[in-house]
Design a protein around this motif. Sequence first.
Motif, PDB file in Angstrom:
ATOM      1  N   LEU A  27       0.857  -1.183   0.000  1.00 56.90           N
ATOM      2  CA  LEU A  27       0.000   0.000   0.000  1.00 56.90           C
ATOM      3  C   LEU A  27       0.890   1.229   0.000  1.00 56.90           C
ATOM      4  N   PHE A  28       0.457   2.272  -0.700  1.00 65.23           N
ATOM      5  CA  PHE A  28       1.236   3.502  -0.727  1.00 65.23           C
ATOM      6  C   PHE A  28       0.302   4.673  -0.947  1.00 65.23           C
ATOM      7  N   LEU A  29       0.790   5.855  -0.622  1.00 63.15           N
ATOM      8  CA  LEU A  29       0.023   7.080  -0.787  1.00 63.15           C
ATOM      9  C   LEU A  29       0.457   7.786  -2.064  1.00 63.15           C
ATOM     10  N   ILE A  30      -0.523   8.361  -2.742  1.00 64.84           N
ATOM     11  CA  ILE A  30      -0.245   9.152  -3.943  1.00 64.84           C
ATOM     12  C   ILE A  30      -0.974  10.476  -3.799  1.00 64.84           C
ATOM     13  N   ASP A  31      -0.267  11.554  -4.102  1.00 67.22           N
ATOM     14  CA  ASP A  31      -0.876  12.876  -4.079  1.00 67.22           C
ATOM     15  C   ASP A  31      -1.772  13.007  -5.309  1.00 67.22           C
ATOM     16  N   THR A  32      -3.053  13.198  -5.062  1.00 68.42           N
ATOM     17  CA  THR A  32      -4.028  13.277  -6.150  1.00 68.42           C
ATOM     18  C   THR A  32      -4.436  14.716  -6.455  1.00 68.42           C
ATOM     19  N   GLY A  33      -3.725  15.661  -5.914  1.00 74.58           N
ATOM     20  CA  GLY A  33      -4.052  17.056  -6.180  1.00 74.58           C
ATOM     21  C   GLY A  33      -5.128  17.561  -5.237  1.00 74.58           C
ATOM     22  N   PHE A  35      -7.667  16.294  -3.936  1.00 76.58           N
ATOM     23  CA  PHE A  35      -8.122  15.373  -2.891  1.00 76.58           C
ATOM     24  C   PHE A  35      -7.019  15.034  -1.890  1.00 76.58           C
ATOM     25  N   GLY A  36      -5.819  15.521  -2.124  1.00 76.31           N
ATOM     26  CA  GLY A  36      -4.715  15.215  -1.230  1.00 76.31           C
ATOM     27  C   GLY A  36      -4.183  13.810  -1.480  1.00 76.31           C
ATOM     28  N   GLU A  37      -3.579  13.236  -0.456  1.00 78.15           N
ATOM     29  CA  GLU A  37      -3.009  11.905  -0.591  1.00 78.15           C
ATOM     30  C   GLU A  37      -4.077  10.841  -0.348  1.00 78.15           C
ATOM     31  N   LEU A  38      -4.151   9.907  -1.282  1.00 75.25           N
ATOM     32  CA  LEU A  38      -5.053   8.766  -1.137  1.00 75.25           C
ATOM     33  C   LEU A  38      -4.235   7.490  -1.140  1.00 75.25           C
ATOM     34  N   GLU A  39      -4.779   6.466  -0.500  1.00 77.32           N
ATOM     35  CA  GLU A  39      -4.090   5.185  -0.427  1.00 77.32           C
ATOM     36  C   GLU A  39      -4.432   4.333  -1.647  1.00 77.32           C
ATOM     37  N   CYS A  86      -6.875  -0.138  -8.138  1.00 79.68           N
ATOM     38  CA  CYS A  86      -5.903   0.082  -7.067  1.00 79.68           C
ATOM     39  C   CYS A  86      -6.394   0.985  -5.937  1.00 79.68           C
ATOM     40  N   CYS A  87      -7.536   1.636  -6.116  1.00 75.03           N
ATOM     41  CA  CYS A  87      -8.043   2.559  -5.095  1.00 75.03           C
ATOM     42  C   CYS A  87      -9.392   2.080  -4.589  1.00 75.03           C
ATOM     43  N   SER A  88      -9.448   1.712  -3.330  1.00 77.46           N
ATOM     44  CA  SER A  88     -10.699   1.196  -2.766  1.00 77.46           C
ATOM     45  C   SER A  88     -11.813   2.233  -2.797  1.00 77.46           C
ATOM     46  N   TYR A  89     -11.485   3.519  -2.728  1.00 72.84           N
ATOM     47  CA  TYR A  89     -12.524   4.553  -2.787  1.00 72.84           C
ATOM     48  C   TYR A  89     -13.270   4.518  -4.118  1.00 72.84           C
ATOM     49  N   MET A  90     -12.549   4.231  -5.189  1.00 75.50           N
ATOM     50  CA  MET A  90     -13.170   4.194  -6.508  1.00 75.50           C
ATOM     51  C   MET A  90     -14.165   3.042  -6.631  1.00 75.50           C
ATOM     52  N   GLN A  91     -14.006   2.020  -5.815  1.00 72.60           N
ATOM     53  CA  GLN A  91     -14.864   0.837  -5.870  1.00 72.60           C
ATOM     54  C   GLN A  91     -16.090   0.963  -4.966  1.00 72.60           C
ATOM     55  N   SER A  92     -16.240   2.108  -4.353  1.00 74.27           N
ATOM     56  CA  SER A  92     -17.345   2.340  -3.426  1.00 74.27           C
ATOM     57  C   SER A  92     -18.675   2.482  -4.168  1.00 74.27           C
TER      58      SER A  92
END
Length: 143
Positions: A27-33, A35-39, A86-92
Amino acid sequence: MKKKLERLSLEHFIKKAMEIESKREKLFLIDTGDFGELEFKRPTTKEMLNYIDGTSNSVQTDGEDNVISQDTEGILDASKELVYQCCSYMQSTELRESFDIENPLDTPVKIFGINKTNEIARKIMGKVNGNNSIKKATEEIKN
């Protein structure tokens, strides 16, 4: 004088492989602009290959590496699938329902936009050293 390589036993090989695997970021964090950093989770080999195939098959170059044509829709399709996986938020389901998104793979584009979805996908691949694989795949296709 060349150094003689030692032959690894299966036991040592397994131990070394497990050691390398344990060091990989899962797992890692990426700066999405905005939205800030997402896992994000590490993509599977299949997810990485799908992205590499989708992006490299979408760009045509000449013998001097100049881009002749580009299928931006193909690149976006590969990017949004990678970001979605790769992003659990997108699967919500709640997120999709909030934005009335029918196709789950359209979620990253609806939330981040086209350019940011492509950028996040590149960042994911960069985190797992997939960018080298993209370059190698592109070179192999050209040859």
